[in-house]
Write a protein that holds these residues in place. Sequence first.
Motif, PDB file in Angstrom:
ATOM      1  N   ASN A 610      -2.743  -0.122   0.074  1.00  0.00           N
ATOM      2  CA  ASN A 610      -1.284  -0.010  -0.041  1.00  0.00           C
ATOM      3  C   ASN A 610      -0.633  -1.349  -0.373  1.00  0.00           C
ATOM      4  O   ASN A 610       0.109  -1.470  -1.336  1.00  0.00           O
ATOM      5  CB  ASN A 610      -0.707   0.568   1.247  1.00  0.00           C
ATOM      6  CG  ASN A 610       0.757   0.934   1.121  1.00  0.00           C
ATOM      7  OD1 ASN A 610       1.143   1.632   0.190  1.00  0.00           O
ATOM      8  ND2 ASN A 610       1.576   0.455   2.032  1.00  0.00           N
ATOM      9  N   CYS A 611      -0.937  -2.371   0.451  1.00  0.00           N
ATOM     10  CA  CYS A 611      -0.271  -3.665   0.253  1.00  0.00           C
ATOM     11  C   CYS A 611      -1.192  -4.730  -0.321  1.00  0.00           C
ATOM     12  O   CYS A 611      -0.737  -5.813  -0.697  1.00  0.00           O
ATOM     13  CB  CYS A 611       0.331  -4.162   1.568  1.00  0.00           C
ATOM     14  SG  CYS A 611      -0.916  -4.596   2.812  1.00  0.00           S
ATOM     15  N   GLY A 612      -2.507  -4.459  -0.349  1.00  0.00           N
ATOM     16  CA  GLY A 612      -3.445  -5.406  -0.933  1.00  0.00           C
ATOM     17  C   GLY A 612      -3.979  -6.458   0.010  1.00  0.00           C
ATOM     18  O   GLY A 612      -4.759  -7.319  -0.401  1.00  0.00           O
ATOM     19  N   LYS A 613      -3.574  -6.416   1.286  1.00  0.00           N
ATOM     20  CA  LYS A 613      -4.048  -7.414   2.233  1.00  0.00           C
ATOM     21  C   LYS A 613      -5.536  -7.221   2.490  1.00  0.00           C
ATOM     22  O   LYS A 613      -6.038  -6.099   2.544  1.00  0.00           O
ATOM     23  CB  LYS A 613      -3.289  -7.307   3.553  1.00  0.00           C
ATOM     24  CG  LYS A 613      -3.640  -8.405   4.552  1.00  0.00           C
ATOM     25  CD  LYS A 613      -2.751  -8.340   5.789  1.00  0.00           C
ATOM     26  CE  LYS A 613      -3.119  -9.456   6.754  1.00  0.00           C
ATOM     27  NZ  LYS A 613      -2.260  -9.444   7.975  1.00  0.00           N
ATOM     28  N   VAL A 614      -6.278  -8.343   2.660  1.00  0.00           N
ATOM     29  CA  VAL A 614      -7.706  -8.289   2.928  1.00  0.00           C
ATOM     30  C   VAL A 614      -7.992  -8.833   4.319  1.00  0.00           C
ATOM     31  O   VAL A 614      -7.272  -9.694   4.836  1.00  0.00           O
ATOM     32  CB  VAL A 614      -8.510  -9.077   1.873  1.00  0.00           C
ATOM     33  CG1 VAL A 614      -8.429  -8.407   0.524  1.00  0.00           C
ATOM     34  CG2 VAL A 614      -8.041 -10.518   1.784  1.00  0.00           C
ATOM     35  N   PHE A 615      -9.048  -8.326   4.937  1.00  0.00           N
ATOM     36  CA  PHE A 615      -9.395  -8.676   6.315  1.00  0.00           C
ATOM     37  C   PHE A 615     -10.848  -9.129   6.371  1.00  0.00           C
ATOM     38  O   PHE A 615     -11.753  -8.416   5.925  1.00  0.00           O
ATOM     39  CB  PHE A 615      -9.217  -7.459   7.233  1.00  0.00           C
ATOM     40  CG  PHE A 615      -7.834  -6.856   7.176  1.00  0.00           C
ATOM     41  CD1 PHE A 615      -6.820  -7.327   7.997  1.00  0.00           C
ATOM     42  CD2 PHE A 615      -7.562  -5.812   6.299  1.00  0.00           C
ATOM     43  CE1 PHE A 615      -5.557  -6.767   7.953  1.00  0.00           C
ATOM     44  CE2 PHE A 615      -6.299  -5.253   6.237  1.00  0.00           C
ATOM     45  CZ  PHE A 615      -5.295  -5.727   7.075  1.00  0.00           C
ATOM     46  N   LEU A 623      -4.118  -7.852  13.973  1.00  0.00           N
ATOM     47  CA  LEU A 623      -2.745  -8.049  13.512  1.00  0.00           C
ATOM     48  C   LEU A 623      -2.303  -6.924  12.577  1.00  0.00           C
ATOM     49  O   LEU A 623      -1.127  -6.597  12.503  1.00  0.00           O
ATOM     50  CB  LEU A 623      -2.622  -9.399  12.800  1.00  0.00           C
ATOM     51  CG  LEU A 623      -2.853 -10.635  13.695  1.00  0.00           C
ATOM     52  CD1 LEU A 623      -2.867 -11.907  12.846  1.00  0.00           C
ATOM     53  CD2 LEU A 623      -1.770 -10.727  14.763  1.00  0.00           C
ATOM     54  N   GLY A 624      -3.268  -6.327  11.849  1.00  0.00           N
ATOM     55  CA  GLY A 624      -2.988  -5.164  11.002  1.00  0.00           C
ATOM     56  C   GLY A 624      -2.097  -5.472   9.803  1.00  0.00           C
ATOM     57  O   GLY A 624      -1.876  -6.625   9.434  1.00  0.00           O
ATOM     58  N   CYS A 625      -1.579  -4.391   9.204  1.00  0.00           N
ATOM     59  CA  CYS A 625      -0.670  -4.525   8.063  1.00  0.00           C
ATOM     60  C   CYS A 625       0.204  -3.284   7.995  1.00  0.00           C
ATOM     61  O   CYS A 625       0.388  -2.585   8.989  1.00  0.00           O
ATOM     62  CB  CYS A 625      -1.448  -4.739   6.766  1.00  0.00           C
ATOM     63  SG  CYS A 625      -2.390  -3.291   6.243  1.00  0.00           S
TER      64      CYS A 625
END
Length: 860
Positions: A610-615, A623-625
């Motif tokens: 959805n937002c493109g954040k990587v973990f 912390l999630g997104c």
Amino acid sequence: MSKEQSREQRFFNMLRDVFIGAKVEGVGGFVNLMKIKSKYYEKIEQLLEKDIDEALKKYPTFREELFDKLYTFFKRYFTESGSIYFNSTPFHNNVYEKIYTDDRDVILFWKTRMLYYVKTDRVFRSMPVEFDGKKFYFDASEIELKRANEKKELIYELKEISDDGIIHFKVVYSEKGKKTKIDEILRQIRKARKTDNVKLNITEEDIERAIRVFEKQSEVDYFINKNARGFLKEQFDLWLYQYLTNPEVEWSVERIEQIQILKRIAYKLIDFVSQFEEELVKIWNKPKFVKNSNYVITLDRIAKKNGWHIIEKLPKHSGWQEQVREWIELGMIESEPDRLMEEKLTGKELNKKYQFLPIDTKYFKDLEIEILELFDNLDEELDGWLIKSENYQALNTILPKFRGKVQTIYIDPPFNKEQDADYLYNVKYKDSTWACMLENRLSLAREFLSDRGSIFVRCDYNGNWILRPLMDEIFGGDTFCNEIVVNRTPGKKRTGLSFSRTKDYILYYGRTVRNYIKEIKKKTEKFLMYLEIMKSIRDQTSLVNEVDTIAKEKIFWVNLDHRPGERKENRTRTLLGVEFEPPKGRHWIKSQERLNELYSEGKARIKCKNCGKVFYTQEEVRLGCCDNNRWVIQIFLDEEMVGDNWTDIDSGYSQSWGFQTANSEILLKRVIESTSNKGDLVMDFFLGSGTTTAVAHKLKRKWIGVEMGEHFWTIVIPRMKKALYYDKSGISELEDVKEEYNEESAGGFFKYYELEQYEETLSKAVYQDLKEIPDEWFLNYIFLKDEKLTHALEINFENNDMEVDLGKLYQNIDLSESLSNIRGQFIKKLTKEYVIFSDDVRIDLNKIKFQTIKSLIWWE
């Protein structure tokens, strides 16, 4: 008739037959060529006889031997089609050492490497067929020969029933899928007036049997010798050397002079006959006119250029209903659009429901220029080009425009099966013909590739042993990268002594080995640097963005793949404490143990679609997104994931487009993604059903596709229109593809056109009937004073140059694209009056000078 005369006559009869070629009925460029050759030969034979009489005044007894030796030499290098090459392999005539002990075509590419392969066609002649007292006659006089090597079926129409009960058929090649209607023929026969003495008890089986007999006519490979003069003189010198080194021959001064006469006469013949072959080479390599061009553009592309006035005109246009009918047939809409755009406070906006509907300018020709004038850099705005043409003509014509600009080429050429098959193209190639066909085209293809470009060629077990040395020669053995193994279709049961054949091969070469190694080194260095950073910041979140910046440059991350079939045990996979289930009915391709190993190596992560954040750490996960329901596992794609064994792709072929050997989209996805970036240019000149261009478009690459078959209209263009609108099938279902190509980001803009073909040029060319033959007839180039294609033009002389009107040559010539190809410049601006190219040269389209288009109409 004396023995001396019979040998002389035998020679001239042979020369006439092989020079003019076998009689071919029908119409077309090749038939036109035969007529031209016949006219010239009638004049030249008289001059040749005169030269021989003069040369033999001193040695009249040498006459019989002279004609015998000329006959023996020349008969080996002329064929039924009139082409000049080894009619029989040279070792059969003891010119070269015989290496093999059987009569297989082992000479292979060496036999045909000096040739251009044109096409394979049958030499049809009108003929009677009779059996069981039933008489048929097949009239082949109206067959229009194939323009290229497209596969075409013959169709038969009842012409008449003569008074003696003979059933006459008209024979032509099928156009647009037209079939022979035997039921209709039988009805016509029954209704026909019968004579008192003949009963026409004709059945369907009788007609089919008669057709089979007619179609058992010889099939001919048509070639053009690249250097007939040099080839024949070299072969004559070799043949003469063999004779001169014969220890059993006594060499007197008289004998040497006789051999010199033989050589002079032979060289005169070679010089003359080679002129025709050289003319064919020039026509074959002449850049070809662009004809019948159209553009396909989605409404959003027009709107982005503020073309609202054009969009308003569309529903009122006479071609609107045809366009709507096409959209409905393609399944894009169910009924006519009610409103294409809406007025809002912020201005005009497209109705989202219709924003990617593709407009084909063939329905709106008077609006086409208005649309194109919206663009200040027209060719740069195009996503691709579709070209209907025999592929050598296409590659040779567009090379100046696209030289060095293509990043990835993928082709799946027809395999050399030496038997007919139920495909939409010809596959009945002899090995040597197949090698020649590929050499001609691959030699050109190399010039299209950029310095870091790649080419992939698919073949089967019949062809890989030919293709590998061929590509080594053209691209250089040091540019070879891989022989990739791919699945065909699920294997059939074993039959006879052989196992089922389930694998094909893809040969992968780089443009230059130096640049290929440089690219690999760059990737390796960047990867090692990436791993070092990963190890040092595993628990540090502040440098994640820096890692991603490095990774995105040349490192490939893909979503964890899954395969068909459910597995109850260990169904889920866990990464960073998060469980992931595969889609219903499928299972993950990697085990949990292997996934853990990949993470420890820095090759596994989680990403939010959805937002493109990587973990990369559990702390980041905590912390999630924005939406953890859209998280996916991603794997770093390195050599362990993709080597030269691609059998993890279930099938290398797809049946989804009703095309027997359509390459699967997932296969092309791997080819394109592994060797190109967004915006790069991808090419396929054996396009088939259009998989390469469709996948390239979905992956946001630009593309060029070349196809000669009639399915260009029925399969390829509709498929690409669906790709513009948004095609949900194939790789569109994959999550990583959906990120870039989806219902909100489809659309596109491409051009399609036909090219003039070699046969068309031959049929249009006019050659004068020479009233006076020059004294040195064998040296004077007799075509220099001919009209080429200028006979059909209106020519006005002005300022020492000619203005030409091309309208009488071909209908619907696209002059701007034709000029773009021969000038090697992209089109920037196109209006009704002029075209501006990427080098900022402006050409007035209403006043075309002869020199501007000379290479298209006058070959030298």
